[in-house]
Design a protein around this motif. Structure first.
Motif, PDB file in Angstrom:
ATOM      1  N   GLU A 272      14.769 -27.464  76.232  1.00  0.00           N
ATOM      2  CA  GLU A 272      14.364 -28.837  76.488  1.00  0.00           C
ATOM      3  C   GLU A 272      12.899 -28.937  76.893  1.00  0.00           C
ATOM      4  OE1 GLU A 272      17.435 -28.197  78.432  1.00  0.00           O
ATOM      5  OE2 GLU A 272      18.864 -29.533  77.455  1.00  0.00           O
ATOM      6  N   ARG A 273      12.445 -27.924  77.589  1.00  0.00           N
ATOM      7  CA  ARG A 273      11.062 -27.944  78.055  1.00  0.00           C
ATOM      8  C   ARG A 273      10.094 -27.971  76.885  1.00  0.00           C
ATOM      9  NH1 ARG A 273       7.724 -27.058  82.407  1.00  0.00           N
ATOM     10  NH2 ARG A 273       5.611 -27.372  81.581  1.00  0.00           N
ATOM     11  N   SER A 274      10.286 -27.066  75.934  1.00  0.00           N
ATOM     12  CA  SER A 274       9.350 -27.000  74.810  1.00  0.00           C
ATOM     13  C   SER A 274       9.483 -28.240  73.925  1.00  0.00           C
ATOM     14  CB  SER A 274       9.592 -25.722  74.010  1.00  0.00           C
ATOM     15  OG  SER A 274      10.962 -25.566  73.727  1.00  0.00           O
TER      16      SER A 274
ATOM     17  N   PHE B 165       7.020 -33.373  72.117  1.00  0.00           N
ATOM     18  CA  PHE B 165       7.182 -34.779  71.760  1.00  0.00           C
ATOM     19  C   PHE B 165       6.477 -35.741  72.713  1.00  0.00           C
ATOM     20  CE2 PHE B 165       9.992 -35.130  68.147  1.00  0.00           C
ATOM     21  CZ  PHE B 165      10.521 -33.862  68.040  1.00  0.00           C
ATOM     22  N   SER B 166       6.144 -35.280  73.884  1.00  0.00           N
ATOM     23  CA  SER B 166       5.565 -36.210  74.854  1.00  0.00           C
ATOM     24  C   SER B 166       4.133 -36.594  74.485  1.00  0.00           C
ATOM     25  CB  SER B 166       5.612 -35.595  76.253  1.00  0.00           C
ATOM     26  OG  SER B 166       4.982 -34.336  76.237  1.00  0.00           O
TER      27      SER B 166
ATOM     28  N   ILE C  14      19.486 -30.983  74.352  1.00  0.00           N
ATOM     29  CA  ILE C  14      19.818 -30.000  73.330  1.00  0.00           C
ATOM     30  C   ILE C  14      21.309 -29.752  73.410  1.00  0.00           C
ATOM     31  CG2 ILE C  14      19.552 -27.616  72.634  1.00  0.00           C
ATOM     32  CD1 ILE C  14      16.696 -27.721  73.327  1.00  0.00           C
ATOM     33  N   ILE C  15      21.929 -29.778  72.276  1.00  0.00           N
ATOM     34  CA  ILE C  15      23.389 -29.705  72.248  1.00  0.00           C
ATOM     35  C   ILE C  15      23.834 -28.251  72.182  1.00  0.00           C
ATOM     36  CG2 ILE C  15      25.441 -30.510  71.076  1.00  0.00           C
ATOM     37  CD1 ILE C  15      23.578 -32.612  72.392  1.00  0.00           C
ATOM     38  N   TYR C  16      24.700 -27.918  73.100  1.00  0.00           N
ATOM     39  CA  TYR C  16      25.251 -26.573  73.145  1.00  0.00           C
ATOM     40  C   TYR C  16      26.733 -26.626  72.787  1.00  0.00           C
ATOM     41  CZ  TYR C  16      20.988 -25.468  75.656  1.00  0.00           C
ATOM     42  OH  TYR C  16      19.677 -25.306  76.001  1.00  0.00           O
ATOM     43  N   ASP C  17      27.192 -25.512  72.303  1.00  0.00           N
ATOM     44  CA  ASP C  17      28.614 -25.432  71.991  1.00  0.00           C
ATOM     45  C   ASP C  17      29.408 -25.398  73.283  1.00  0.00           C
ATOM     46  OD1 ASP C  17      30.654 -24.871  69.715  1.00  0.00           O
ATOM     47  OD2 ASP C  17      31.146 -23.436  71.292  1.00  0.00           O
ATOM     48  N   LYS C  18      30.464 -26.193  73.320  1.00  0.00           N
ATOM     49  CA  LYS C  18      31.226 -26.330  74.557  1.00  0.00           C
ATOM     50  C   LYS C  18      31.823 -24.993  74.995  1.00  0.00           C
ATOM     51  CE  LYS C  18      33.281 -30.184  73.686  1.00  0.00           C
ATOM     52  NZ  LYS C  18      34.261 -31.285  73.521  1.00  0.00           N
TER      53      LYS C  18
ATOM     54  N   VAL D 250      16.012 -36.681  71.313  1.00  0.00           N
ATOM     55  CA  VAL D 250      14.833 -37.011  72.110  1.00  0.00           C
ATOM     56  C   VAL D 250      14.789 -38.517  72.293  1.00  0.00           C
ATOM     57  CG1 VAL D 250      12.329 -36.924  72.251  1.00  0.00           C
ATOM     58  CG2 VAL D 250      13.577 -35.014  71.238  1.00  0.00           C
ATOM     59  N   HIS D 251      14.806 -38.944  73.545  1.00  0.00           N
ATOM     60  CA  HIS D 251      14.788 -40.369  73.848  1.00  0.00           C
ATOM     61  C   HIS D 251      13.375 -40.781  74.232  1.00  0.00           C
ATOM     62  CE1 HIS D 251      19.349 -40.648  74.785  1.00  0.00           C
ATOM     63  NE2 HIS D 251      19.094 -39.806  73.819  1.00  0.00           N
ATOM     64  N   PHE D 252      12.922 -41.866  73.658  1.00  0.00           N
ATOM     65  CA  PHE D 252      11.615 -42.423  74.011  1.00  0.00           C
ATOM     66  C   PHE D 252      11.799 -43.746  74.739  1.00  0.00           C
ATOM     67  CE2 PHE D 252      10.360 -39.430  70.769  1.00  0.00           C
ATOM     68  CZ  PHE D 252       9.128 -38.986  71.220  1.00  0.00           C
TER      69      PHE D 252
END
Length: 143
Positions: A62-64, A69-70, A80-84, A95-97
């Motif tokens: 998420e950091r990178s 994107f910022s 970031i979606i991880y496998d459950k 990415v939400h703006f």
DNA sequence: GTTGAGCGTT
């Protein structure tokens, strides 16, 4: 015996006195417009301030993503979606703006760009997010 | 120590 007394005996009078219930239902049905789009209408555009970012390398976090994107606007959330079960990243995220203009700029600029060796595939997110305002596309909204 | 289209773990 009057008809009213008869109703009282049958315990139907409260139902008749409770006519406002029926009136509420009727007015509510009349107030809500049909949410059915007319045939031939263009498909509703996906949500505009959230980006679906696929093609992520397994090692992107998420950091990178936020850093990348910022530069195009205010990133309000990166996910970031991880496998459950396995806990491994699934290779895509969101990415939400803070507004849709920034999202569009970021998409135009970052779509197809390689990040850590893999090309990014960016499009607008489809499903709504928990807590986000529900945006129902209407004809007046579509330009 | 692997893999590669897709639309979100509370």
């Amino acid at each position: 015996m009057t008809p009213r007394a008869l109703l009282s005996r049958l315990r139907l009078a409260p139902l008749l006195h409770d006519g406002h219930h029926l009136r509420r239902l009727v007015s509510a049905a009349a107030a809500s417009p049909p949410d059915e789009a007319p045939p031939g209408a263009p498909p509703p555009p996906p949500s505009n301030s959230r980006l679906f970012v696929a093609g992520l390398s397994w090692s992107v976090d998420e950091r990178s993503l936020t850093d990348a994107f910022s530069t195009f606007g205010t990133v309000t959330e990166v996910r970031i979606i991880y496998d459950k079960n396995s806990g491994r990243p699934r290779g895509f995220g969101f990415v939400h703006f803070s507004n849709d203009h920034e999202a569009k700029c970021a998409k135009d600029a970052m779509d197809g760009k390689v990040m850590l060796g893999r090309p990014l595939r960016i499009s607008f997110a489809l499903e709504k997010v928990r807590g986000a305002p529900v945006i129902v596309p209407r004809l007046s909204t579509v330009k």
